[in-house]
Design a protein around this motif. Structure first.
Motif, PDB file in Angstrom:
ATOM      1  N   HIS A 224       0.483   3.894  -0.474  1.00 16.28           N
ATOM      2  CA  HIS A 224      -0.798   3.224  -0.263  1.00 16.28           C
ATOM      3  C   HIS A 224      -0.813   1.865  -0.981  1.00 16.28           C
ATOM      4  O   HIS A 224      -1.186   0.841  -0.412  1.00 16.28           O
ATOM      5  N   HIS A 225      -0.435   1.913  -2.257  1.00 16.98           N
ATOM      6  CA  HIS A 225      -0.553   0.717  -3.086  1.00 16.98           C
ATOM      7  C   HIS A 225       0.320  -0.419  -2.565  1.00 16.98           C
ATOM      8  O   HIS A 225      -0.108  -1.580  -2.561  1.00 16.98           O
ATOM      9  N   ARG A 226       1.512  -0.107  -2.143  1.00 18.92           N
ATOM     10  CA  ARG A 226       2.408  -1.165  -1.676  1.00 18.92           C
ATOM     11  C   ARG A 226       1.806  -1.896  -0.475  1.00 18.92           C
ATOM     12  O   ARG A 226       1.793  -3.124  -0.420  1.00 18.92           O
ATOM     13  N   THR A 227       1.314  -1.121   0.485  1.00 21.47           N
ATOM     14  CA  THR A 227       0.741  -1.730   1.692  1.00 21.47           C
ATOM     15  C   THR A 227      -0.578  -2.436   1.393  1.00 21.47           C
ATOM     16  O   THR A 227      -0.814  -3.573   1.820  1.00 21.47           O
ATOM     17  N   MET A 228      -1.435  -1.770   0.640  1.00 18.60           N
ATOM     18  CA  MET A 228      -2.751  -2.333   0.355  1.00 18.60           C
ATOM     19  C   MET A 228      -2.652  -3.589  -0.491  1.00 18.60           C
ATOM     20  O   MET A 228      -3.409  -4.546  -0.289  1.00 18.60           O
ATOM     21  N   ASP A 229      -1.727  -3.608  -1.429  1.00 19.49           N
ATOM     22  CA  ASP A 229      -1.581  -4.778  -2.291  1.00 19.49           C
ATOM     23  C   ASP A 229      -1.156  -5.991  -1.471  1.00 19.49           C
ATOM     24  O   ASP A 229      -1.723  -7.083  -1.602  1.00 19.49           O
ATOM     25  N   LYS A 230      -0.179  -5.790  -0.600  1.00 19.53           N
ATOM     26  CA  LYS A 230       0.313  -6.894   0.225  1.00 19.53           C
ATOM     27  C   LYS A 230      -0.776  -7.415   1.154  1.00 19.53           C
ATOM     28  O   LYS A 230      -1.014  -8.625   1.247  1.00 19.53           O
ATOM     29  N   GLY A 293      -3.817  -0.286   5.985  1.00 20.98           N
ATOM     30  CA  GLY A 293      -2.512   0.332   6.171  1.00 20.98           C
ATOM     31  C   GLY A 293      -2.398   1.714   5.574  1.00 20.98           C
ATOM     32  O   GLY A 293      -1.294   2.166   5.232  1.00 20.98           O
ATOM     33  N   ILE A 294      -3.508   2.425   5.457  1.00 21.14           N
ATOM     34  CA  ILE A 294      -3.485   3.778   4.898  1.00 21.14           C
ATOM     35  C   ILE A 294      -3.071   4.759   5.994  1.00 21.14           C
ATOM     36  O   ILE A 294      -3.578   4.690   7.116  1.00 21.14           O
ATOM     37  N   PRO A 295      -2.156   5.666   5.713  1.00 26.43           N
ATOM     38  CA  PRO A 295      -1.697   6.618   6.743  1.00 26.43           C
ATOM     39  C   PRO A 295      -2.849   7.442   7.308  1.00 26.43           C
ATOM     40  O   PRO A 295      -3.871   7.651   6.649  1.00 26.43           O
ATOM     41  N   ARG A 296      -2.669   7.923   8.526  1.00 27.96           N
ATOM     42  CA  ARG A 296      -3.691   8.711   9.198  1.00 27.96           C
ATOM     43  C   ARG A 296      -3.914  10.044   8.481  1.00 27.96           C
ATOM     44  O   ARG A 296      -3.104  10.465   7.651  1.00 27.96           O
ATOM     45  N   PHE A 297      -4.988  10.718   8.847  1.00 28.48           N
ATOM     46  CA  PHE A 297      -5.353  11.992   8.242  1.00 28.48           C
ATOM     47  C   PHE A 297      -4.208  13.005   8.347  1.00 28.48           C
ATOM     48  O   PHE A 297      -3.690  13.266   9.433  1.00 28.48           O
ATOM     49  N   GLY A 298      -3.826  13.575   7.214  1.00 26.69           N
ATOM     50  CA  GLY A 298      -2.798  14.608   7.179  1.00 26.69           C
ATOM     51  C   GLY A 298      -1.373  14.101   7.189  1.00 26.69           C
ATOM     52  O   GLY A 298      -0.432  14.902   7.091  1.00 26.69           O
ATOM     53  N   ALA A 299      -1.159  12.790   7.265  1.00 26.68           N
ATOM     54  CA  ALA A 299       0.196  12.260   7.401  1.00 26.68           C
ATOM     55  C   ALA A 299       1.072  12.552   6.186  1.00 26.68           C
ATOM     56  O   ALA A 299       2.288  12.689   6.317  1.00 26.68           O
ATOM     57  N   LEU A 300       0.484  12.656   5.029  1.00 26.24           N
ATOM     58  CA  LEU A 300       1.271  12.887   3.810  1.00 26.24           C
ATOM     59  C   LEU A 300       1.126  14.316   3.305  1.00 26.24           C
ATOM     60  O   LEU A 300       1.503  14.618   2.174  1.00 26.24           O
ATOM     61  N   ARG A 301       0.590  15.177   4.141  1.00 24.29           N
ATOM     62  CA  ARG A 301       0.402  16.567   3.750  1.00 24.29           C
ATOM     63  C   ARG A 301       1.750  17.228   3.535  1.00 24.29           C
ATOM     64  O   ARG A 301       2.668  17.046   4.321  1.00 24.29           O
ATOM     65  N   ASP A 302       1.838  18.031   2.489  1.00 21.11           N
ATOM     66  CA  ASP A 302       3.059  18.771   2.206  1.00 21.11           C
ATOM     67  C   ASP A 302       2.994  20.088   2.994  1.00 21.11           C
ATOM     68  O   ASP A 302       2.245  20.992   2.663  1.00 21.11           O
ATOM     69  N   ASN A 303       3.806  20.203   4.047  1.00 24.00           N
ATOM     70  CA  ASN A 303       3.778  21.378   4.916  1.00 24.00           C
ATOM     71  C   ASN A 303       4.781  22.460   4.514  1.00 24.00           C
ATOM     72  O   ASN A 303       4.943  23.457   5.207  1.00 24.00           O
ATOM     73  N   ARG A 304       5.497  22.211   3.439  1.00 23.22           N
ATOM     74  CA  ARG A 304       6.487  23.207   3.037  1.00 23.22           C
ATOM     75  C   ARG A 304       5.802  24.466   2.511  1.00 23.22           C
ATOM     76  O   ARG A 304       4.826  24.408   1.789  1.00 23.22           O
TER      77      ARG A 304
END
Length: 306
Positions: A224-230, A293-304
């Motif tokens: 998030h920070h990398r995209t948002m900062d730029k 540039g924040i990923p969509r809902f659930g994109a970073l969810r850990d599914n393991r």
């Protein structure tokens, strides 16, 4: 002075067109103090670092050391004794001020999970509790005078909660709700309230030097920070305007006669207020998410599974 209601105040005769501006040593407060002084106001410049800040204002305005239209008052909004002393000094100098501009504030960057509680506490103390205490201390004199205007400087973050600035968004939202409430209380006494929604201005508060940075650039929100900062830095570069443009808007706001006004200062603030009025909340959420540039809902969810 105690911050409780005081109806037995002995108030000096009011000085015509006097205004208190907090955070007057830099940024929007400095530009506003300079502008209003040049327009003939008596300016009470309230600031933490009084001597260097007042010296700089005198250089910027050409005011002499003994000019009674530029008065410096030491004010630390996190210190109740400082607030009470400042209120006493203001009343002694000008009686009931006509204008009270709450401009001072601090900013912060970081996700909710990253920002420590003491930062939230300092944010609310500086941006809400301190201004409320100063207002309570000055309102009896303003009520007795039967006129005045309280201006609360909000921002785009008070219109919509912005990712990575939750403490700042929360405090600006609280500032606006306070102003709305207070307007109904004080208008029968001839006192108006204006909320100025400031856009992006070229001041220290939008730079690294003016922001408490709690971001963890290697943690779970690093992407998030990398995209948002730029994107954020690029947007600020395009949108940031001179503080003098804000000062012109403030000068106009002080001349308002309506009991309550909420208005933008800057084209980006104007566009956001309009979009927030006509678009559903879910649309605004996704629009801001996409812009940052924040990923969509659930994109970073850990599914393991374990």
């Amino acid at each position: 002075m105690p911050a409780d209601y005081r109806d037995d105040l002995t108030i000096p005769a009011p000085v015509t067109r006097s205004v208190v501006i907090t955070g007057a040593s830099r940024g929007l407060g400095f530009a506003s103090a300079r502008r209003l002084y040049r327009e003939g106001w008596t300016v009470i410049a309230a600031m933490r670092s009084l001597d260097p800040g007042l010296d700089e204002l005198r250089r910027a305005t050409g005011a002499a050391n003994n000019d009674d239209r530029l008065i410096g008052v030491q004010l630390d909004l996190t210190d109740r004794a400082s607030i009470d002393a400042a209120a006493e000094a203001i009343i002694a100098a000008v009686g009931a001020p006509y204008g009270l501009v709450h401009n001072a504030g601090i900013s912060a960057a970081g996700m909710v999970e990253e920002t420590p509680i003491d930062l939230w506490e300092r944010m609310f103390t500086t941006n809400i509790f301190g201004p409320v205490a100063l207002t309570r201390a000055l309102l009896p004199s303003m009520r007795a005078a039967g006129r005045g205007r309280i201006v609360l400087v909000s921002s785009e973050s008070g219109v919509r909660g912005m990712p990575a600035t939750a403490p700042y968004s929360a405090v600006k939202g609280a500032l606006e709700r306070w102003g709305e409430s207070m307007a109904g209380e004080v208008s029968p006494f001839g006192i108006g309230v204006t909320i100025l929604v400031a856009g992006t201005y070229d001041t220290e508060i939008i730079t690294d030097a003016g922001t408490t940075d709690s971001r963890d650039l290697t943690g779970p929100y690093a992407r998030h920070h990398r995209t948002m900062d730029k994107r954020g830095r690029y947007a600020m570069k395009l949108a940031a305007r001179s503080p003098d443009r804000f000062a012109a808007g403030l000068a106009k706001a002080l001349d308002a006669n309506a009991p309550f006004v909420r208005r933008p200062v800057g084209p980006d603030a104007r566009m956001l207020l309009l979009a927030n009025k006509i678009m559903p909340s879910v649309v605004m959420h996704h629009m801001i998410r996409a812009m940052m540039g924040i990923p969509r809902f659930g994109a970073l969810r850990d599914n393991r599974s374990d």
